[in-house]
Design an enzyme around this catalytic site. Structure first.
Site, PDB file in Angstrom:
ATOM      1  CG  ASP A  30      61.817  58.567 113.394  1.00 34.96           C
ATOM      2  OD1 ASP A  30      61.868  57.368 113.111  1.00 34.96           O
ATOM      3  OD2 ASP A  30      60.748  59.164 113.696  1.00 34.96           O
TER       4      ASP A  30
HETATM    5  C1  GLC Z   1      57.901  57.532 114.601  1.00 32.20           C
HETATM    6  C2  GLC Z   1      58.447  56.612 113.532  1.00 32.20           C
HETATM    7  C3  GLC Z   1      58.456  57.192 112.161  1.00 32.20           C
HETATM    8  C4  GLC Z   1      57.270  58.138 112.017  1.00 32.20           C
HETATM    9  C5  GLC Z   1      57.509  59.309 112.945  1.00 32.20           C
HETATM   10  C6  GLC Z   1      56.339  60.301 112.909  1.00 32.20           C
HETATM   11  O1  GLC Z   1      58.591  57.392 115.793  1.00 32.20           O
HETATM   12  O2  GLC Z   1      59.733  56.028 113.754  1.00 32.20           O
HETATM   13  O3  GLC Z   1      58.405  56.111 111.235  1.00 32.20           O
HETATM   14  O4  GLC Z   1      57.164  58.582 110.674  1.00 32.20           O
HETATM   15  O5  GLC Z   1      57.738  58.901 114.282  1.00 32.20           O
HETATM   16  O6  GLC Z   1      55.205  59.706 113.449  1.00 32.20           O
END
Ligand code: GLC
Length: 730
Positions: free
Chosen positions: A260
């Site tokens: 993430d």
């Molecule tokens: C965010 C979220 C994730 C998302 C990623 C890209 O912090 O936790 O669900 O897909 O970053 O935006």
């Protein structure tokens, strides 16, 4: 005789890998957040330092990025272009929690397909969806993004979303790669506070939190995203047991895991590692194949490989899976996207799909005495009140980066359109937005209500109050909404509450004022027409709750599939706080599992939802009262439409395993059927229960069906008492 050298694989990914330098392989593992197409980015793409970008959505820009990667880098490897397309791209569907309320795999699949088509037409070839975190805590803002509290429901909808996003062939325009997230257990964050610690025993992880991800893997999901959260002391992005032993070793997952956002360097923030370099080592060795946004892999992996701290085979495996996805997407043959290959954004078919999804997501929670549907031919005037009656932006919900409020059809606009010249519509927001505490608008709202035969109040949450990092410790109606409802209720008009929110809310204070209550979640672009369709009866409500509604926030976690405990509460096992005599003896109020000030039951149970007719269940039977482990049993019951309107019922099947090598929930959803019945019509429902439904992860964390007594229930929600019994024999 010398053994033949290992034959060079005909596998194109392997052949390409064999030509790559260590730096080029690591470049594939590097995902960059896009800001602008500056010269430095051009240079890095040409150098092969970047395998993927996220958050670029302009087609021409994406095609130029692909051109640089394909034409100016040494090996011409195209890019994965990722984006959060969570419940629609330009056409916004209900938030996933709302879609889950439809209990309709076809509706969910179609919504995912439309989202993928619209995203694909922008050049996006990878979405960070579906979000599959099971959640039993509505304080958590991300409950809005999930598919509810139940692993069985979430697993089937997970499969539908993956199929909708990826289609039959990833090479086709409109099919993009999906990403099952956030692996795993994120929804159990302490106190419903985002990013907080999770402590989940392996047995519960396997029986509750992992199944939707397993369903996504079995459905062929191309990628998985690691969770931010600390899982039992080892954050997911550094958790080899999760990312390698379970995901690959047990499940045979062949795609790759993306971290993430900066969750790799966050391992040092958690305190699993002491530096970015150690974080890169821990994440790579755990099985994180791509580093989102942090550049930690870019900065440290080559050095770690040369130092022998990360084996190059780890890099090879990750790079190969990333390249393989690019091959599967057809990017080596067709790296560019062309508008001509796609239908227009937000075209009538897409909007109609969003309207149908929103209709089926609506859950009727109260309707006394049959306040709904409203017969417009018999109503001279309607009041449409509340901060969410006409807010094109807020009805879209969280995670709508690319949604367009200009496309929204609000409830007020839809009501006006349906009311036409026959029924006067008196509109007054009463509050400028959901958190407003100003009562300046109350007078207009009350006047609108005074002039009207029926009052429709649209209350709830602005979209910013749910979603990532947007958690609430008090989940009642924000601002002065409760006060507004109470003031309007004093006028004594039929009062319909329509709630637009990203989570279950504690509605006790307003529930008593409402003659009818329709839960609309954040219903998306076509929320207005969908709500009007149900309010005025062209379509009956059919949604069922995918999550339990607590009476009070202090009851959380409260969910239907709870364990029985050794002292379960019953209606007569405790004394409510207001009835306890002064100086009552310590043991006089009941020693069972309940709250003195809330009892032990929710406001509304999982699976609950009313229709405009009345359904009755009877005559439950099992095809065998005893069956050997590994065999199946049929369970049947009559379902009757006992009302005077046709209706659709989502009939649910639950089991209880009375005794196991670990304690088992008092109920577990194991099937449902959507049935449409005319007034007076009866049908015989039949379900089959076999190892797939009866097995669970036992005391040894092995999937097993254990002998013993089972109860089986059929009904219209998880509180059903219609029960039969059978024995499973060794
Ligand atoms: C965010 C979220 C994730 C998302 C990623 C890209 O912090 O936790 O669900 O897909 O970053 O935006």
């Amino acid at each position: 005789m010398t053994s033949d050298p290992t034959p060079r694989s005909s596998d194109p990914a392997a052949k390409l890998l064999a030509e790559m330098t260590l730096e080029e392989k690591i470049g594939q593992l590097n995902q960059l957040n896009f800001t602008t197409l500056h010269d430095d980015l051009r240079g890095r793409l040409a150098a092969g330092e970047i395998g993927s970008l996220l958050n670029v959505v302009d087609l021409d820009t994406i095609n130029e990025l692909q051109r640089i990667a394909v034409e100016e880098s040494r090996l011409g490897i195209p890019l994965l272009i990722g984006r959060d397309v969570i419940h629609g791209f330009k056409t916004i569907f209900p938030i996933p929690l709302g879609q889950a309320a439809s209990w309709n795999e076809d509706v969910v699949k179609e919504g995912a397909r439309v989202a993928a088509v619209e995203a694909g037409s922008s050049g996006i070839n990878w979405t960070f969806a579906p979000m599959l975190d099971v959640c039993r805590d509505p304080r958590w803002g991300r409950i809005a993004e999930c598919l509810g509290e139940d692993p069985w429901l979430a697993s089937r909808l997970a499969r539908a979303m993956v199929q909708g996003i990826q289609g039959q062939d990833l090479r086709q325009p409109g099919a993009i790669a999906a990403c099952a997230k956030h692996f795993a257990g994120y929804g159990a964050c302490e106190a419903g506070r985002d990013y907080a610690t999770t402590n989940i025993p392996e047995n519960e992880l396997r029986n509750v939190y992992l199944p939707p991800f397993k369903a996504a893997v079995d459905a062929g999901v191309a990628t998985v995203m690691a969770s931010f959260s600390d899982l039992n002391g080892i954050p997911a992005s550094g958790n080899r047991w999760l990312m390698t032993d379970v995901l690959r070793g047990e499940w045979g997952f062949e795609g790759f895991v993306v971290s993430d956002w900066e969750s790799v360097p966050q391992l040092a923030v958690h305190g699993l590692t002491a530096s970015d370099r150690e974080s890169a080592q821990a994440a790579a060795n755990a099985g994180i194949g791509m580093d989102m946004a942090s550049q930690t892999y870019h900065h440290h992996l080559a050095d770690l490989v040369r130092a022998g701290l990360v084996d190059e085979s780890v890099i090879d495996s990750a790079a190969a899976s990333i390249i393989q996805l690019k091959i599967d997407l057809g990017l080596f043959d067709y790296p560019f996207s062309y508008t001509k290959d796609y239908p227009p954004m937000a075209n009538p078919q897409h909007l109609q799909a969003a309207r149908e999804a929103a209709r089926q997501s609506l859950v009727l929670l109260k309707n006394e005495p049959d306040t709904l549907p409203i017969d417009l031919s018999r109503v001279d005037s309607l009041a449409v009140i509340g901060p969410l009656a006409d807010d094109a932006y807020e009805q879209l919900g969280t995670w709508v980066f690319d949604g367009d409020p200009q496309l929204s059809h609000t409830p007020l606009s839809a009501i006006r359109a349906l009311a036409g010249d026959n029924t006067r519509v008196h509109a007054a927001a009463g509050l400028a937005y959901s958190r407003s505490t100003s009562t300046d608008g109350f007078a207009d709202a009350l006047e609108a209500a005074r002039q009207s035969d029926v009052v429709l109040m649209f209350v709830g949450e602005e979209s910013i109050l749910s979603g990532e990092a947007h958690c609430r410790a008090d989940i009642s109606l924000p601002g002065a909404q409760q006060a507004l409802v109470a003031r309007v209720a004093e006028l004594g008009k039929p009062l319909v509450l329509i709630v637009l929110a990203g989570r279950p809310l504690t509605l006790g204070p307003v529930l008593e004022h409402a003659d009818a209550l329709l839960y609309a979640w954040h219903p998306g672009t076509m929320g207005g027409p969908a709500i009007a369709d149900v309010l005025f009866g062209s379509h009956a409500p059919q949604g069922k709750l995918p999550v339990t509604f607590p009476r009070m926030v202090g009851q959380i976690p409260i969910y239907y599939s709870q364990k029985n405990t050794g002292k379960p509460a019953t209606a007569d096992s405790f004394t409510p706080i207001d009835e306890i005599p002064l100086r009552a003896a310590q043991t006089s109020v009941g020693n069972t599992s309940f709250h003195l000030d809330a009892g032990y039951t929710p406001q509304f149970p999982f699976g609950f939802g009313l229709s405009y007719t009345r359904f009755e269940y009877s005559d439950i039977r099992v095809s065998a009262e005893s069956l050997p482990v590994g065999s199946s049993v049929e369970v049947s019951a009559d379902l009757t439409n006992a009302g005077d309107r046709e209706g659709v019922e989502i009939a649910q099947l639950y089991i209880r395993d009375l005794a196991g090598s670990v304690t088992r929930p008092v109920k577990e959803l194991k099937g449902w059927q959507r049935v449409s019945l005319q007034p007076g019509e009866t049908t015989r429902l039949t379900f089959t229960l076999g190892p797939g439904e009866l097995a669970f992860f036992d005391r040894n964390n092995e999937l097993n069906t254990e002998p013993g007594e089972f109860h089986v229930f059929i009904g219209g929600n998880s509180d059903t008492r219609l029960r039969a019994t059978f024995q499973v024999t060794a």
